[in-house]
Design a protein around this motif. Structure first.
Motif, short mmCIF file in Angstrom:
data_model
loop_
_atom_site.label_atom_id
_atom_site.label_comp_id
_atom_site.label_asym_id
_atom_site.label_seq_id
_atom_site.Cartn_x
_atom_site.Cartn_y
_atom_site.Cartn_z
N PRO A 132 94.56 42.93 -74.33
CA PRO A 132 94.75 44.36 -74.63
C PRO A 132 96.10 44.70 -75.26
O PRO A 132 96.21 45.67 -76.00
N ASP A 133 97.14 43.89 -75.04
CA ASP A 133 98.44 44.23 -75.67
C ASP A 133 98.42 43.87 -77.14
O ASP A 133 99.43 44.03 -77.83
N ARG A 134 97.25 43.32 -77.64
CA ARG A 134 97.01 43.05 -79.06
C ARG A 134 97.78 41.86 -79.62
O ARG A 134 97.51 41.41 -80.72
N ALA A 135 98.76 41.32 -78.91
CA ALA A 135 99.43 40.11 -79.44
C ALA A 135 98.56 38.89 -79.16
O ALA A 135 97.75 38.90 -78.22
N TYR A 147 99.00 41.30 -89.08
CA TYR A 147 99.79 40.72 -87.98
C TYR A 147 100.98 39.95 -88.53
O TYR A 147 100.84 39.20 -89.51
N ASP A 148 102.16 40.15 -87.88
CA ASP A 148 103.35 39.37 -88.23
C ASP A 148 103.26 38.02 -87.54
O ASP A 148 102.90 37.94 -86.35
N GLU A 193 105.24 27.53 -79.71
CA GLU A 193 104.08 28.42 -79.87
C GLU A 193 104.13 29.18 -81.19
O GLU A 193 105.16 29.18 -81.88
N ILE A 194 103.00 29.77 -81.56
CA ILE A 194 102.91 30.70 -82.71
C ILE A 194 102.53 32.06 -82.15
O ILE A 194 101.61 32.16 -81.31
N ARG A 195 103.25 33.09 -82.55
CA ARG A 195 102.93 34.45 -82.09
C ARG A 195 102.41 35.28 -83.26
O ARG A 195 103.00 35.27 -84.34
N LEU A 196 101.31 35.97 -83.02
CA LEU A 196 100.77 36.92 -84.00
C LEU A 196 100.89 38.30 -83.35
O LEU A 196 100.30 38.54 -82.29
N VAL A 197 101.72 39.14 -83.93
CA VAL A 197 101.97 40.46 -83.35
C VAL A 197 101.60 41.54 -84.36
O VAL A 197 101.97 41.43 -85.55
N PRO A 198 100.85 42.59 -83.95
CA PRO A 198 100.45 43.65 -84.91
C PRO A 198 101.67 44.16 -85.68
O PRO A 198 102.71 44.45 -85.10
#
Ligand code: JFZ
Length: 589
Positions: free
Chosen positions: A437-440, A489-490, A582-587
């Motif tokens: 739910p936090d979309r990341a 996503y960034d 890790e790889i992070r995809l953040v809106p």
């Protein structure tokens, strides 16, 4: 210099079973006390008036102190405030189930009555007393499992022991004679004079051969078949595995693991090290490790008078107070059914109960994606009679199960508040990494598929969840994951290193996903906050943006196109290759 795989993962072997699960008591405990105490507590990190950097028990090595100068410290060892009953009581009050005490560390001094070597606390000090006998008596009396730390490889006192090359010529050393004359006879003393021993915690197997590690293991199991052997016996011959010190894995580990950790930045007492971790950090770390299937062995370093530093006592008692309310979610708990962690907290499991450990006050309407099993009731661990409402639905676009909890009235008490979620059966969850739910979306190493364009990959995923030997451009990591919310996503690629060692950066990496290719050189743009960064800085490099034009499952591949394998990045414990985290995809904002 060949990097030593100190966290060699326990290899399944056809060991002669004793017919019972020897690790059961250790898994039930989950939390133990480590005690580093010895002559190094006398200089306490200061030598010839100078503060000596690095961990206190390594002072003799750091300063290349001759045996003739270091050994006389024993004549000053007379701890007037040593109180074994108080130390064992402190372990009990902290909620710990076992205690590992240094019987002989790298300086070669025996902290018990040894007839094998006069260089021991009874014969060589004015105290003439055996603290291990005290601890054995008190552990039996107070129901704590007694375990012994023993440095089986490094010994800076014995001519044939490893790593004192300032007194003794390396080429003249005969390691087998050291094992025969000191290690095995002292292990016989320790395993025949103090009653049942739960485990021997060996360490830094830097020079031992597999046969030497195997002979030590056989010796322990012959003397006490139920005595566990820790992973640092070397060559994967331990009964469980250990990563590097103070290491927090990125996700759930497979098998039995234990992380050993300091309360400040040293194991042995240092009078000038006052950088104590907070009780909140320590409780959160205990939860984090339990949720990933790892035990937590937390250290105290008594001073030369035998006193346990007050900040250590305060913090252990604070953890104990939290465990008196929430212990059922830790002791004997299994890891999370999810292989990845959550920004809001962690999950531990016991039978058909999931324990949600919130690291901050959760939103009134809390949602979790991916739990397939039917929920039957929800209540705070601290207030079991007040039931919370809940609803389970399925996301239309992806078929993802969604659990919604109405946590109206949940009293959050820092640092961690636990909510028990009862299930109708054993927990089952979606295997793929799911957008929560936090979309990341966070893609961690343990969930990656390792592949190569060459005949065979040399890159491997370490048991501790970090990549090892990533030294060619033909190898790659690939993930499949589910996006529930289309959008832009960034992308951030996170790599790491042990805090005292160089970071292996300057590699050009390529990300392929959603019909886009992003290319960047890893640079130290930012260090991400979080539990792990204290000892393993999470170094972030922004890679640009990806667009997911629909909800659904996507594939992402990460590959190096140019490597920067500088010799300087190679250390005793790391192979100088990329240490991917890790790889992070953040809106995108
Ligand atoms: C070892 C010891 O050298 C140290 O004195 C202490 O006893 C600690 C618990 O263990 O230190 C280590 C062991 C492993 C690593 C680093 C330090 N490692 O894997 O990087």
């Amino acid at each position: 210099m060949r990097a030593v795989d100190i966290s060699a993962v326990k290899r399944p072997t056809r060991r002669r079973a004793t017919g019972r699960d020897e690790l059961a008591w250790w898994r039930e405990a989950r939390f133990g006390l480590f005690i580093h105490w010895g002559l190094y507590a006398i200089p306490a990190g200061v030598w010839r008036g100078q503060r000596v950097p690095y961990i206190g028990e390594w002072l003799m090595f750091r300063e290349k102190i001759p045996v003739a100068t270091y050994a006389p410290l024993a004549a000053k060892f007379h701890p007037r405030h040593w109180d074994a009953a108080a130390i064992v009581r402190l372990a009990r009050e902290a909620g710990m189930g076992y205690l590992v005490v240094t019987t002989k560390h790298h300086d070669g001094f025996a902290m018990y009555r040894s007839t094998v070597s006069p260089y021991n606390v009874v014969d060589a000090t004015p105290w003439h007393h055996d603290p291990i006998a005290d601890l054995a008596r008190e552990c039996r009396r107070q129901g704590i499992r007694l375990c012994f730390y023993y440095s089986q490889d490094l010994d800076w006192h014995h001519p044939d022991g490893a790593w004192n090359t300032w007194d003794y010529a390396k080429e003249k050393k005969n390691p087998d004679r050291y094992l025969r004359e000191k290690v095995l006879p002292q292990l016989t003393e320790l395993l025949t004079r103090y009653g049942p021993v739960g485990m021997v915690w060996f360490d830094t197997p830097l020079t031992l051969t597999r046969d030497q590690s195997a002979s030590i293991r056989r010796h322990v199991k012959r003397l006490q078949p139920h005595c566990l052997v820790s992973g640092r016996i070397g060559h994967g011959l331990g009964d469980y595995s250990l990563p590097r010190d103070n290491f927090l894995p990125p996700g759930r580990l497979e098998g039995d693991w234990e992380t050993c950790a300091t309360l400040n930045h040293t194991w042995g007492f240092k009078k000038h090290d006052h950088e104590w971790k907070s009780a909140a950090n320590l409780i959160t770390t205990l939860v984090d490790l339990t949720s990933k299937g790892s035990n937590y062995l937390l250290n105290i370093g008594p001073d030369a008078d035998g006193r346990v530093p007050a900040p250590s006592v305060q913090r252990l008692r604070a953890i104990g107070a939290w465990l008196r309310v929430n212990g059922t979610a830790i002791h004997g708990a299994a890891p999370s059914p999810f292989r990845y962690e959550f920004p809001w907290g962690r999950i531990t499991t016991k039978g058909r109960t999931l324990y949600f450990h919130f690291f901050a006050k959760p939103p009134r309407l809390f949602r979790l994606h991916g739990l397939k099993t039917r929920v039957t009731s929800v209540a705070a661990l601290a207030a079991p009679r007040k039931k919370f409402l809940f609803r389970q639905t399925t996301a239309v676009a992806t078929g993802t199960p969604i659990l919604a909890l109405d946590l109206t009235g949940l009293r959050f008490s820092a640092p961690v508040t636990v909510v028990a979620v009862q299930l109708a059966g054993p927990p089952t969850v979606e295997a793929l990494t799911l957008q929560q739910p936090d979309r990341a979306i966070t893609l961690i190493g343990p969930l990656a598929r390792v592949g190569t364009d060459a005949k065979a990959a040399t890159l491997r995923m370490g048991g501790n969840g970090l990549t090892e030997n990533w030294r060619t451009t033909s190898d790659w990591l690939q993930w499949r994951f589910t996006v529930l919310q289309p959008g832009t996503y960034d992308v951030t690629v996170v790599t790491t290193h042990q805090h005292l060692e160089p970071w292996s950066g300057g590699h050009t990496l390529r990300v392929d996903c959603a019909d886009r290719t992003l290319r960047r050189k890893t640079t130290r743009e930012a260090i991400l906050p979080g539990l792990r960064s204290a000892y393993f800085p999470q170094i972030a490099t922004r890679f640009g943006r990806l667009v997911f034009d629909r909800a659904g499952t996507f594939t992402l591949r990460l590959q190096a196109t140019r490597l920067n394998l500088a010799k300087k990045n190679k250390t005793l414990f790391s192979d100088g290759g990329i240490q991917f985290s890790e790889i992070r995809l953040v809106p995108s904002r």
